[in-house]
Design an enzyme around this catalytic site. Structure first.
Site, PDB file in Angstrom:
ATOM      1  N   CYS A 241      -7.504   3.551   0.165  1.00 11.42           N
ATOM      2  CA  CYS A 241      -6.747   2.496   0.821  1.00 11.42           C
ATOM      3  C   CYS A 241      -7.662   1.762   1.804  1.00 11.42           C
ATOM      4  CB  CYS A 241      -5.549   3.084   1.573  1.00 11.42           C
ATOM      5  SG  CYS A 241      -4.352   3.834   0.452  1.00 11.42           S
ATOM      6  N   PRO A 242      -7.554   0.449   1.984  1.00 10.45           N
ATOM      7  CA  PRO A 242      -6.500  -0.384   1.390  1.00 10.45           C
ATOM      8  C   PRO A 242      -6.883  -0.988   0.036  1.00 10.45           C
ATOM      9  CG  PRO A 242      -7.772  -1.716   2.911  1.00 10.45           C
ATOM     10  CD  PRO A 242      -8.407  -0.352   2.877  1.00 10.45           C
TER      11      PRO A 242
END
Ligand SMILES: [Zn+2]
Lengths: 269, 76
Positions: free
Chosen positions: B14-15
């Site tokens: 992530c992201p």
């Protein structure tokens, strides 16, 4: 996805995540061509943030060289850049910040002879100039070329910003605000007036924000609204700037039908 | 006719799990289905939440093996 490299996906990830931008919005930024008139106090944050955002082509116009007295506010330039052309100094910083940006530099004095040709190469203009001759020339050239003009100015502790968008029938132009330049000598020059160094940072970043909104096509622009910032009072005010039906340039019966070279003198407003 | 596309983002965290999923969804038409395979456990929650926030439907979440999950997303 094929449009972005792995590095670009990472570099622009915080943009791409935004629902208002996404990959499509970032692509528009990458395709955009923006002209920064002046690489001084306002041009510094403009050029830096537009480059960081990944604007594809950034034109920089400035004929001046970096002077130590600039460094209190013109944050794209550094102490070792003294004597360098401002566009060269800025180009080096931009190249280091984001190699995706193609920087085009102009060191000739902007005049009725060259402004049309230069403005035609760009989608929009960010006006960070410091003199009336250039300000009126840029306004008029943008009006004739139907290119949005993001205006900003700083004076002592006060800054102003608005957007003139000649593509819209309802948008005013700079001459709706000030039909003609004041006679030389009537206003204090920039050297006499002084400016708090952080002020062009605030106004320049507002200009860069409006430029990005214009590029992506989001939000409500400062068209027809003049934003006034008072750093001493720390207040923002907004005044409506209607199109002047008697404007010498953008009204139905204009007096000005071509570009004018005014005598060059400094201006805060 | 709705299309089905596959996206392998194993190794991605992530992201970027969502960034890559979002970019892949942008390349599809409304109603098309995207299968995303990830080995980043938090992405199952995060990508789901972010996709739903943008209006897409999560059709299924499936654990494929010890490390991998598959999300099936229908574009809004
Ligand atoms: Zn006008």
């Amino acid at each position: 996805m094929a449009d972005f490299t792995e590095e670009q996906i990472r570099r622009y990830s915080r943009h791409i995540i935004l629902p208002e931008l996404g990959g499509k919005g970032q692509k528009k930024i990458s395709d955009a061509k923006v002209l920064c008139v002046g690489v001084g106090g306002l041009g510094s944050p403009n050029a830096l943030y537009l480059s960081a955002a990944g604007v594809g082509t950034l034109g920089l116009i400035d004929m001046d060289r970096v002077d130590v007295s600039n460094l209190q506010r013109q944050i794209i330039h550094s102490t070792p850049d003294q004597e360098k052309l401002k566009v060269q100094s800025a180009k080096e910083k931009i190249n280091a910040l984001n190699p995706d940006v193609e920087v085009v530099t102009y060191t000739e004095k902007l005049s009725s002879k060259n402004v049309k040709e230069i403005v035609a190469k760009y989608d929009l203009v960010v006006d960070g100039c410091d003199n009336f001759a250039t300000r009126y020339l840029v306004n008029d050239a943008c009006f004739f070329a139907k290119k949005p003009n993001v205006y900003g100015s700083v004076f002592r502790f006060e800054g102003r910003a608005t957007v003139f968008d000649p593509r819209s029938e309802a948008s005013p132009c700079y001459r709706c605000l000030h039909p003609y330049p004041p006679p030389p000598g009537e206003v204090p020059t920039c050297h006499e007036a002084g400016v708090i160094g952080v002020l062009p940072g605030v106004i320049g970043v507002i200009q860069a924000t409006e430029a990005l909104k214009l590029i992506v096509g989001i939000g409500r622009l400062l068209v027809g609204r003049l934003l006034l910032y008072d750093a001493l009072d720390m207040t923002f005010r907004e005044v409506k700037v209607p199109k002047d039906p008697g404007c010498p340039l953008c009204s139905k019966h204009p007096k000005i039908k071509g570009l004018i070279d005014y005598e060059q003198f400094c201006s805060g407003v | 006719m709705a299309e089905k596309k596959h996206l392998d983002i194993k190794g991605e965290v992530c992201p970027y799990t969502f960034v890559k999923t979002k970019l892949a969804l942008e390349g599809l038409s409304s109603g098309d289905v995207l299968e995303v395979v990830t080995d980043h456990k938090q992405a199952v929650t995060n990508v789901t939440r972010s996709c739903e926030a943008e209006g897409h439907d999560i059709l299924s979440k499936e654990q494929l093996n010890e490390n991998d999950w598959k999300l099936t997303i229908r574009k809004k």
